[in-house]
Scaffold this motif. Structure first.
Motif, PDB file in Angstrom:
ATOM      1  N   THR A  71       1.577  -6.520   7.860  1.00 34.83           N
ATOM      2  CA  THR A  71       0.553  -7.379   7.263  1.00 34.83           C
ATOM      3  C   THR A  71      -0.785  -6.656   7.164  1.00 34.83           C
ATOM      4  O   THR A  71      -1.507  -6.789   6.167  1.00 34.83           O
ATOM      5  N   ALA A  72      -1.123  -5.882   8.189  1.00 39.18           N
ATOM      6  CA  ALA A  72      -2.397  -5.164   8.184  1.00 39.18           C
ATOM      7  C   ALA A  72      -2.465  -4.180   7.017  1.00 39.18           C
ATOM      8  O   ALA A  72      -3.528  -3.990   6.416  1.00 39.18           O
ATOM      9  N   THR A  73      -1.331  -3.581   6.674  1.00 37.92           N
ATOM     10  CA  THR A  73      -1.305  -2.649   5.539  1.00 37.92           C
ATOM     11  C   THR A  73      -1.611  -3.374   4.241  1.00 37.92           C
ATOM     12  O   THR A  73      -2.359  -2.882   3.392  1.00 37.92           O
ATOM     13  N   THR A  74      -1.053  -4.579   4.098  1.00 38.59           N
ATOM     14  CA  THR A  74      -1.310  -5.378   2.906  1.00 38.59           C
ATOM     15  C   THR A  74      -2.770  -5.792   2.827  1.00 38.59           C
ATOM     16  O   THR A  74      -3.401  -5.723   1.763  1.00 38.59           O
ATOM     17  N   LEU A  75      -3.320  -6.221   3.967  1.00 33.91           N
ATOM     18  CA  LEU A  75      -4.720  -6.607   3.993  1.00 33.91           C
ATOM     19  C   LEU A  75      -5.631  -5.433   3.655  1.00 33.91           C
ATOM     20  O   LEU A  75      -6.609  -5.584   2.924  1.00 33.91           O
ATOM     21  N   GLN A  76      -5.290  -4.253   4.185  1.00 28.48           N
ATOM     22  CA  GLN A  76      -6.083  -3.068   3.900  1.00 28.48           C
ATOM     23  C   GLN A  76      -6.034  -2.726   2.423  1.00 28.48           C
ATOM     24  O   GLN A  76      -7.027  -2.300   1.831  1.00 28.48           O
ATOM     25  N   SER A  77      -4.879  -2.942   1.811  1.00 31.33           N
ATOM     26  CA  SER A  77      -4.739  -2.704   0.376  1.00 31.33           C
ATOM     27  C   SER A  77      -5.650  -3.627  -0.421  1.00 31.33           C
ATOM     28  O   SER A  77      -6.290  -3.212  -1.397  1.00 31.33           O
ATOM     29  N   HIS A  78      -5.730  -4.899   0.013  1.00 29.67           N
ATOM     30  CA  HIS A  78      -6.614  -5.849  -0.666  1.00 29.67           C
ATOM     31  C   HIS A  78      -8.072  -5.434  -0.502  1.00 29.67           C
ATOM     32  O   HIS A  78      -8.867  -5.544  -1.448  1.00 29.67           O
ATOM     33  N   VAL A  79      -8.422  -4.954   0.680  1.00 27.99           N
ATOM     34  CA  VAL A  79      -9.803  -4.514   0.926  1.00 27.99           C
ATOM     35  C   VAL A  79     -10.148  -3.332   0.024  1.00 27.99           C
ATOM     36  O   VAL A  79     -11.239  -3.269  -0.563  1.00 27.99           O
ATOM     37  N   GLU A  80      -9.224  -2.386  -0.101  1.00 29.33           N
ATOM     38  CA  GLU A  80      -9.462  -1.216  -0.949  1.00 29.33           C
ATOM     39  C   GLU A  80      -9.579  -1.618  -2.414  1.00 29.33           C
ATOM     40  O   GLU A  80     -10.392  -1.053  -3.163  1.00 29.33           O
ATOM     41  N   THR A  81      -8.776  -2.594  -2.842  1.00 27.15           N
ATOM     42  CA  THR A  81      -8.868  -3.081  -4.219  1.00 27.15           C
ATOM     43  C   THR A  81     -10.223  -3.744  -4.466  1.00 27.15           C
ATOM     44  O   THR A  81     -10.859  -3.530  -5.501  1.00 27.15           O
ATOM     45  N   ASP A  82     -10.668  -4.556  -3.503  1.00 26.27           N
ATOM     46  CA  ASP A  82     -11.978  -5.186  -3.631  1.00 26.27           C
ATOM     47  C   ASP A  82     -13.084  -4.138  -3.717  1.00 26.27           C
ATOM     48  O   ASP A  82     -14.043  -4.291  -4.493  1.00 26.27           O
ATOM     49  N   SER A  83     -12.961  -3.077  -2.932  1.00 23.92           N
ATOM     50  CA  SER A  83     -13.963  -2.011  -2.960  1.00 23.92           C
ATOM     51  C   SER A  83     -13.994  -1.335  -4.325  1.00 23.92           C
ATOM     52  O   SER A  83     -15.069  -1.021  -4.845  1.00 23.92           O
TER      53      SER A  83
END
Length: 219
Positions: free
Chosen positions: A178-190
């Motif tokens: 799950t943390a990997t998915t969340l990190q992916s969303h954070v990178e997309t937002d950035s």
């Protein structure tokens, strides 16, 4: 001469406690370690706890003294040879923390005997979620644009704001993916934040990037 032998023996005894501590031990103190020296700048003023906290942790890791804050090195039993070394290093860490804080905050922990207790007290007081600060950072991100800056300068400004925001929002510890998915969303937002503030001369490039699948990283 007998007098010389006595002097040599006394010197050796006095030198033994320091010489017996290996450099990799958390009880080792370098001659350059001074109690009145601030470990980091800027010092804690009550509004910069996340960045100050990270800087202090890095500094103490480098000095092999983080154990005095995280509880992994409690005070040794009185029948062991280590209590004097522990007390000395604990006082050194306490002093470093006190001198890395503005005076009015430092005074409130000056009488706390344990470096860990002082650390936990500061954490409890200043690590609470700071909604007004998060709001300010989010607004700065949403309004930041490249303007007349170069891409490099614009990216640096945006990264600084994103890093400041992430300091208030720690990623959860997870082994399920799950943390990997969340990190992916954070990178997309950035990436979206970067793209939306680009100069209009990059509109075609921006459109091409948004059509990529998967989206590229910010780098």
């Amino acid at each position: 001469m007998p007098g010389d032998d006595s002097s040599s023996t006394s010197t050796a005894i006095l030198a033994t406690p320091t010489a017996a501590i290996p450099a990799h031990s958390p009880y080792f103190l370098h001659s350059s370690d001074q109690p009145g020296t601030p470990l980091v700048t800027p010092v804690l003023d009550g509004n910069n706890f996340p960045t100050w906290h990270r800087a202090i942790v890095m500094a103490l890791e480098a000095k092999n003294k983080l154990q005095f804050l995280d509880g992994s090195l409690p005070k040794p039993a009185s029948d062991s040879p280590d209590p004097p070394h522990w007390t000395r290093c604990n006082s050194m860490v306490r002093s470093w923390i006190v001198h890395s804080i503005v005076p009015n905050i430092a005074h409130s922990i000056l009488w706390v005997d344990s470096a860990r207790d002082a650390w936990l007290d500061l954490h409890d007081r200043f690590s609470q979620k700071n909604a007004p600060r998060i709001f300010e950072i989010r607004r700065s991100i949403s309004t930041l644009s490249e303007g007349l800056d170069s891409i490099s300068i614009y990216y640096t400004k945006m990264k600084s704001l994103r890093d400041a925001l992430s300091s208030y929002r720690a990623m959860p510890t997870c082994t399920c993916g799950t943390a990997t998915t969340l990190q992916s969303h954070v990178e997309t937002d950035s990436l979206m934040d970067i793209l939306q503030g680009l100069h209009e001369s990059y509109s075609v490039v921006r459109s091409q990037i948004l059509l990529m699948d998967p989206l590229p990283t910010i780098a």
